[in-house]
Structures are given as structure tokens and as C-alpha cells.
Design a protein around this motif. Sequence first.
Motif, mmCIF file in Angstrom:
data_model
loop_
_atom_site.group_PDB
_atom_site.id
_atom_site.type_symbol
_atom_site.label_atom_id
_atom_site.label_comp_id
_atom_site.label_asym_id
_atom_site.label_seq_id
_atom_site.Cartn_x
_atom_site.Cartn_y
_atom_site.Cartn_z
ATOM 1 N N GLY A 19 -1.316 -3.941 -9.193
ATOM 2 C CA GLY A 19 -2.069 -3.447 -10.330
ATOM 3 C C GLY A 19 -3.535 -3.751 -10.204
ATOM 4 O O GLY A 19 -4.002 -4.261 -9.187
ATOM 5 N N LEU A 20 -4.242 -3.427 -11.265
ATOM 6 C CA LEU A 20 -5.681 -3.586 -11.268
ATOM 7 C C LEU A 20 -6.078 -4.575 -12.352
ATOM 8 O O LEU A 20 -5.515 -4.571 -13.441
ATOM 9 N N VAL A 21 -7.018 -5.446 -12.023
ATOM 10 C CA VAL A 21 -7.585 -6.323 -13.036
ATOM 11 C C VAL A 21 -9.043 -5.935 -13.195
ATOM 12 O O VAL A 21 -9.800 -5.945 -12.241
ATOM 13 N N VAL A 22 -9.398 -5.554 -14.393
ATOM 14 C CA VAL A 22 -10.798 -5.268 -14.674
ATOM 15 C C VAL A 22 -11.322 -6.443 -15.474
ATOM 16 O O VAL A 22 -10.723 -6.840 -16.469
ATOM 17 N N GLU A 23 -12.411 -7.014 -14.995
ATOM 18 C CA GLU A 23 -12.983 -8.132 -15.729
ATOM 19 C C GLU A 23 -14.402 -7.794 -16.144
ATOM 20 O O GLU A 23 -15.218 -7.402 -15.317
ATOM 21 N N LEU A 24 -14.650 -7.930 -17.444
ATOM 22 C CA LEU A 24 -15.989 -7.684 -17.963
ATOM 23 C C LEU A 24 -16.572 -9.019 -18.393
ATOM 24 O O LEU A 24 -15.881 -9.818 -19.017
ATOM 25 N N ALA A 25 -17.817 -9.250 -18.042
ATOM 26 C CA ALA A 25 -18.466 -10.491 -18.464
ATOM 27 C C ALA A 25 -19.756 -10.160 -19.188
ATOM 28 O O ALA A 25 -20.589 -9.411 -18.675
ATOM 29 N N ILE A 76 -19.175 -6.101 -14.304
ATOM 30 C CA ILE A 76 -17.803 -5.628 -14.247
ATOM 31 C C ILE A 76 -17.277 -5.856 -12.835
ATOM 32 O O ILE A 76 -17.963 -5.579 -11.856
ATOM 33 N N THR A 77 -16.085 -6.446 -12.762
ATOM 34 C CA THR A 77 -15.484 -6.650 -11.441
ATOM 35 C C THR A 77 -14.046 -6.143 -11.458
ATOM 36 O O THR A 77 -13.338 -6.285 -12.450
ATOM 37 N N LEU A 78 -13.673 -5.521 -10.354
ATOM 38 C CA LEU A 78 -12.318 -5.027 -10.225
ATOM 39 C C LEU A 78 -11.582 -5.935 -9.249
ATOM 40 O O LEU A 78 -12.124 -6.308 -8.219
ATOM 41 N N GLY A 79 -10.374 -6.301 -9.611
ATOM 42 C CA GLY A 79 -9.622 -7.196 -8.737
ATOM 43 C C GLY A 79 -8.185 -6.738 -8.589
ATOM 44 O O GLY A 79 -7.785 -5.690 -9.104
#
Lengths: 224, 473
Positions: B453-459, B445-448
Motif C-alpha cells: 500500500g501507500l503511506v502519504v505523510e503530510l507535515a 508531503i512524502t510518499l512511502g
Amino acid sequence: MKILIIEDDTEAAQYLAKGLNEHGHTVDVAEKGKDGLFLAMSEKYDAMVLDRMVPEVDGLTILQTIRAAGNQTPVLMLTAMGKVDERVKGLKEGADDYLVKPYSFTELLARLEVITRRQPAEKAVTKLSCGDLEVDLLSRNVTRAGKKIDLQAREFQLLEYLIRNKDTVVTRTMLLEHVWDYNFDPQTNVIDVHISRLRQKLDKGFETSLIQTLRGAGYKLSAA
Amino acid sequence: MIEKFHRLTHTFTFRLAMIYVAVFSFSVVVLFAFISVFAENYLESQSRDVIKARYQQLLSEYQNSGSSGVEERINDLIRSDEESTEIYLLINREGEKMAGNMGAWPQYQTTLEAFEKQGKWIKFFIEGSRTTPERVEVRAIEIPLSKWRTLLVGQSLQNYHRVRQTLMQTFWASLAITLLMAFVGAYIMTKSVERRITVINRSAAKIMQGTLSERIPVQGGGDEFDELSENLNAMLERIEVLMQSLKDFANNIAHDLRTPLNRIIARTETGLRRLSADSAVSELLVDNIRDMQELIATFNAILSISELESNPTAQLKPLEVTAVLTNMVELYEPYAYEKSIELTLFTPSKIIIEADKHLLSQALANLLDNAIKFTPMGGRIDVSMKDENGHALITIADSGPGIPSEMRQKVFEKFYRLEQSRNSKGNGLGLSLVGAIVKLHQGEITLGDNHPGLVVELAFKLYAEPDGASGLL
């Protein structure tokens, strides 16, 4: 109703018994697995509340035994921690519903009422009604006082669950479990928003509201 | 390759090895300096002995046979000197050459020390000749045989030069070999130490990622690395026990408080039922019950997280994650709509990963919940999914206040809450639970930053169908 509680935590069992008594139910309590199994096999109950972990004979074995003996009494299983596997296992062995401790009494009562009223062979039913509301399960037509109401797929499922359990309180977790097939704890009451949408569609142009909100408990579909 | 070499040269062992190389080279230099001084001295004293012997011969010849005898003798000696290193010159009183193999008396001579009473040791150079092309140094005695005759007997040091040349060649060769051996040794030493250190580092990295039960392998030779590993392992053992007791402590509190809390709820509910529905007290009791249920939810979250972290028993099955994401977005869509937030979803047709449906849903629910909670009215949230490099990438991008980059790691800690969210509902466990669930699925999980705003990326790794399997699900 006559209800059997098999639960080894004395105090928890007592509160449960007291609460059920107040709601007009007769209650037998067994604190040990063997006693519970004996009662379940010898007496006729309308419902059973069965703890997953009881001494001597564990809950799952009791369930298997009575189901193997052809006893179809509705069973509500209780378990300490919400492990998904546990729940699936319990339901697979023939439990009608599953509740994770700590539960609220309202939740337990609502669930008990739902599993006991599900008794009549509901498969044969294709049309359900509540007051002037009619739901055709086959054609998926919904009408209120003859007026057609358009529902989205999920709204229809929600209404179906409510109307199947009309005049009974259903909790938000029950809806999440049975309509959405999720068993987790949403941080916000997302269900409320879905209900209010459905309510708007059902009540549009009518004076009386069919879906009642019961504070601290849940919802009830009722004509009265 | 270059980077690898660069890394190697920056290790402590390599520096140590380089010091050894320097010490070895220095000792070779010193050794050869000594050898060269000793050889020089030896050769010189040998040369002097020869010169003295020749002088004695010539002196006695002079005493016996006079000048002509000496002259003849000198010629004999020159003839018999095969290496032509010996030098003779006999002059008379007027400085005229009587005999010898030198044209004239050496001009630029240096006096060394006295020899017998009237003589002296001298040193001079003769220019290159037929046999020796270079300038050659000569040691000689200059001594008067009588009033009329003065004699110069000497020997050129060309042998000495030859020895010195050989010595220098040997020196350079030895230095080269020493350096080569030292570098090879240094490489082997650096490599073998690095190998041991790498093992320890790798274990340490795993431990830092949270596998506290990881131990550093001990090779069994009982060397200092084994000792270090054993000590580190003992330390880890201790830390693990402490961590465990801390966790157990927190879990026990959560677990033990749930039971009385539950009883309080039960009693309150009992009391509530005895009141008429429109009583003012009943409202208070309902609020109490709601707050207590929130407490229980917090305890449940603590217990769930610790269970996910300690024994990941969840059974991961191939799961069509597209459907799960679609359902989750559908569940939250009305909630977003109520806040006039535009919630969009973009997914490809089908992506399959190995996951636990309920846990993954919980994680997505928490993320969507947060996104909606922190996005202001009229904002937007874009949810999308794609498959990239063998991974399913789920992106949830909102237009809320975002999370400052230095806080992005902290928000996964239990009970950590950002200043901006202190006043909003929540227990500070939502993202911790998401983190634990993602970790259980071996995802990332990475937060950007979404500006704003916030981008949450799940891989998550895509599910690879086992060979020969036909259908799925």
C-alpha cells in the motif's frame, strides 16, 4: 419570477435569459454596471444574477449600494475563478449565494430557486414537513408517518437542507457547500453515498421514496 | 568539524592551493640548492687561494733559507693560525716528518687535479681532533720543493661545514615558514572562493525548489564571480520568461476553452429541456454534459494549480486541523463503507496550524479519494494525526497497490498517471493540486511504502501563538 441579469458577456447573458424564459421567468438584462444599478434601484425584482466583474460599476459595488438602500432582493453572484476570498467577500456584502464560472445552467437555476424561496422569515419555523415526513428542528426528532427515524448529526443537517428546499432541485455542490461548508470540487461524487444512506433510513418500510435523483442535475425532496 | 574539513579538502580551490604550496616548497628547495652550490664553490676557491698563498710563502722561504727556514716558517704559521684550520707537513726523502701539524702522510687521499708541474691537488679526511669532533675534509697541495723535501699545504673545510649547517637550518626554517604561509593562504583562498560559490549554490538550490524568480546576488566588484552570477541571472531571466509563456499558454488554453465549452453545455441543456425525460436521446445528452463538466473540472484544476503556484494569495489563518481532518474522513466514510473498506481515524484532541480551510480540505479530499479508489474491496485505510517536533503529521495509509519508489516524485507532475490507474477515472491532476496546496502551506508531503500500500505523510508546522494572545479561533 422577474429576474435581473447584470452580465457583460452578451452571449452568456442571452443563454441565461433564454433558459430562464423557458422556465417561465421574466428576464431583464443589463450589460453595464450603471444600467444594472439603475434597473435594480428602480424596478422590483424577485432575484438578481450579478456578475462580479462588469464595466463601469463593479458587481460588489452594485451589491453594496442596493443593500445600503434597503433593497433585500435575493442576489446570486457570479465570478470568473473560484477564489475562496472572493466568495467570502461576496457573501459578506450580502449576496445570497455565489457561483463560479463556468457554471451549468441547472446549477444556476437550482440556486436561484433556493435563494428566492428562502424569503419567508424562516427563523420562526421550528417544524418542517414533507408529505408524511416531519422534522422538528429544536428537538431534532424525525418521524415518517409517526415512525421515529434515527439520524446522525450530518444526516440530520442534510435532511434539514433538503426539507427547507423541498420540491426544489438541489445540486451536489450546493449540498457540499451548505451542509459540509466546503467549496471545492470532489473528484468522486461522495455526496451520492451520503444521500443513498439517508434515503435508506427515510424509506425503510415505505413504498414511496422521498428523495428523487435527477440525472445530470441533483436531488429533490418531494412527497409527490 | 572533521566532516567540514573533509569537505573543504575536497574542493577544487583547495586542490589548486595545494599545487601552489607544492610549487612554493619546490622553489624554496631549488633556491637553497643553488645557494649551497655557490657557497661551496666560493668557500673552496677562497680556501685554495689561501693554500696557494701559503705555498708561495713557503716556497720562497725554501729558496731563500733552505729546509730549516721552511721548518721554522711552518711552525710560525701553525702558531699564528687561530682557528687551526691550516695543515702543514714537510717530509724528507725517506718520508720522515720534518715539520708540520700532521703525524703522517695522509693514506686515503684522492687526487683532484694537477698543480704547477710536479704538484697536485688532493683531498682527504682527518679524524676528529680536540677542536673538531667529527671527521673533517681537507683540501691540500702536495708538491715536492726539491729532490729532498716534499711539502703538503692544506686547509680543513670545517668552516665550510659550519656554513653548510647554517644553510641547512635556514633552509628548514624557510621551508616551514613557506609551508605555513602557503597553508594559511590556501585556507583563506579556499574559504573566500567557497563563500562566493556557496552564495551561488544556495540560490541555485532555491531555484531548483521552484523559486524561479530567485536571483544570484552580485557583489559589485566586477570580478569573475560577479560575471558568472550576472550570466546565470541573465540565463534565469530567459528561462523564467520561457516558463511563464509556457504556463500562460497552458492557462490561456484552459481559460479560453472553458467559455465555448460552457456555451456547449448551455445549449445542450437547452436542448435537453425540450426533450421528454424518457427520450433515448436525453440520456446521451446527459452523458455529454457530464463529460463536458469533467473537462471543465480539469481546466479548473489546471487554473487552480497555476494560481496556487504563481501567486499564493490564500490567506492562511490559525485552523484546528483535527476538525478538518475528522470532517473530511466523515465525508468519505460512506464511500469507503460502500467498497467494504475499513476507514479508521486516530487524532489527538487539538492541533492548530496556519492553513486555508478550503484548500486543505481539497488536498485531504483528493488524498482520501485516491486511497479509496485504489484500495481493493475489503482493504483498509488508516488515517492518523500526531504532533511531533513542532509539526502536525497527517498520515493516510492504505492497503492498495502503492506507488513504486521511483515513481513517487513523478506522480506530483501534472497529468502524470501511473500505468495501473490509466483505466480509472481521473485527470492526473489530483496529486499535483495536493502538491501545490501543501507547498503553499509550506508543508511537506512524502510518499512511502505501507507493505503493501501507500503511506502519504503530510507535515505542517504547528501554529505558534503570538506572545500575549489568549484564545484562538
